[in-house]
Design an enzyme around this catalytic site. Structure first.
Site, short mmCIF file in Angstrom:
data_model
loop_
_atom_site.label_atom_id
_atom_site.label_comp_id
_atom_site.label_asym_id
_atom_site.label_seq_id
_atom_site.Cartn_x
_atom_site.Cartn_y
_atom_site.Cartn_z
N LYS A 157 0.86 -1.05 0.07
CA LYS A 157 0.08 -0.01 0.00
C LYS A 157 0.85 1.26 -0.12
O LYS A 157 0.60 2.13 -0.70
CB LYS A 157 -1.05 0.19 1.18
CG LYS A 157 -2.07 -1.02 0.97
CD LYS A 157 -2.85 -1.17 2.14
CE LYS A 157 -3.81 -2.48 2.25
NZ LYS A 157 -4.28 -2.90 3.40
N GLN A 203 -4.80 -1.92 9.76
CA GLN A 203 -4.57 -3.32 8.96
C GLN A 203 -5.16 -4.36 9.93
O GLN A 203 -4.70 -4.36 11.09
CB GLN A 203 -3.24 -3.73 8.77
CG GLN A 203 -3.12 -4.88 8.09
CD GLN A 203 -3.35 -4.84 6.44
OE1 GLN A 203 -3.21 -3.73 5.78
NE2 GLN A 203 -4.03 -5.87 6.21
N ASP A 205 -11.24 2.89 3.82
CA ASP A 205 -11.76 1.31 3.58
C ASP A 205 -13.04 1.14 3.41
O ASP A 205 -13.55 0.09 2.92
CB ASP A 205 -11.35 0.63 4.81
CG ASP A 205 -9.85 -0.15 4.77
OD1 ASP A 205 -9.82 -0.54 3.74
OD2 ASP A 205 -9.54 -0.61 5.80
#
Ligand code: NAP
Length: 298
Positions: free
Chosen positions: A52, A96, A119
């Site tokens: 990422k 995460q 997200d």
């Protein structure tokens, strides 16, 4: 039969984003920033996080990775998130998963400001998505990536029967919700299957568009797919393979070779849905930056 090339489409999207980031930098003299928090040392999570950060840099965005020890308390993690919520340089925050068992994932999801929840997991973003207010939310990245694939391959969705297999909060549920929205690239009739569904193959065989996200390698076999269907395989499953140096290879939830002979279009694994998820995360981060700076799209 068309192989839906997620690697190429994600690369196209990253190039488009790179151009936009450069243009916005000229306009407002700043760039989008994504902060990823990783707790503990799970090797798979470390790879995802590194990818990422690398993708952010490639397109000219700022990226920061905050590595925290697995012993960190929930309160300490919440206070780090609170500081990021207030930081004007940070447009996207991602924690995460998985998190250590003593940390409540729901509390963490709730702590991230919905305006920085790139997200698309916060209930406010999920709620706006269900209401069809897509300009007021962030879409969950994997379903968002699948919409992009369908749209960029000009796959007709209006009035088609879309069967989604799997009902997780990050893939199945948002995917099914998006496909039934009254939008150009959706507007389907939707059926959702899960582990308690009876006679699943009768339902999957009715699908014009079959989207599978269950985490069971090669589960969907040729006899479960209608000839000419579009098949989207979200699954990423490791199976043992002594011929590989790593000792394993990745397979999807769909038995690719035989199913591809029946399908009109199909996503491979790897190289289908997977690369799209990061591309859409970057797109959401740019969107957040534009909202924060009241920038209209170029
Ligand atoms: P998940 O949270 O484990 O959910 C799996 C879903 O599949 C559940 O709804 C479950 O039903 C259903 N299911 C499991 N076994 C089934 C069966 N035999 N028949 C029918 N339904 C069944 O998984 P997820 O997070 O959605 O991920 C699914 C897969 O996609 C995994 O392989 C994951 O690695 C992959 N994935 C890929 C990406 C990407 O970027 N490419 C992103 C996310 C996930 P119940 O609800 O009844 O338990």
């Amino acid at each position: 039969m068309t192989i839906i090339d997620g690697k190429k489409i994600s690369s196209d999207i990253k190039n488009e984003l790179k151009t936009s980031v450069a243009a916005y930098r000229q306009k407002v003299n700043t760039v989008p920033g994504l902060t990823v928090i990783i707790v503990g040392e799970d090797p798979a999570s470390q790879v995802y996080v590194r990818n990422k950060a690398k993708s952010c840099k490639e397109i000219g965005m700022n990226s920061e990775v905050i590595e925290l020890p697995k012993e960190i308390s929930q309160e300490q993690l919440l206070s780090r998130i609170e500081a990021l919520n207030k930081d004007p340089e940070v447009h996207g925050i991602l924690v995460q998963q998985p998190l250590p068992p003593h940390i409540d994932e729901y509390a963490i999801t709730m702590a991230i400001s919905p305006s920085k929840d790139v997200d698309g997991f916060h209930p406010e973003n999920v709620g706006q998505m269900v209401l069809g207010n897509l300009d007021k939310c962030f879409l969950s990245c994997t379903p968002y990536g699948i919409l992009e694939l369908l749209s960029r391959y000009n796959i007709e969705t209006k009035g088609k029967h879309c069967v989604v297999v799997g009902r997780s909060n990050i893939v199945g549920k948002p995917m099914a919700n998006l496909m039934l929205q009254k939008l150009e690239a959706t507007n389907s009739t939707v059926t959702i299957c899960h582990s308690a569904t009876k006679n699943m193959s009768e339902l999957t065989r009715q699908a014009d568009i079959l989207i599978v996200a269950i985490g069971r390698g090669n589960f969907i076999t040729k006899d479960m797919v209608k000839p000419g269907a579009v098949v989207i395989d979200v699954g990423m499953n490791r199976i043992e393979d002594a011929s590989r140096k790593s000792g394993y290879r990745l397979v999807g939830d769909v038995d690719y070779e035989p199913v591809s002979r029946n399908a009109s279009a199909i996503t491979p694994v790897p190289g289908g849905v997977g690369p799209m998820t990061i591309a859409m995360l970057l797109k959401n981060t740019l969107q957040s930056f534009m909202r924060a700076n009241s920038i209209e799209a170029l």
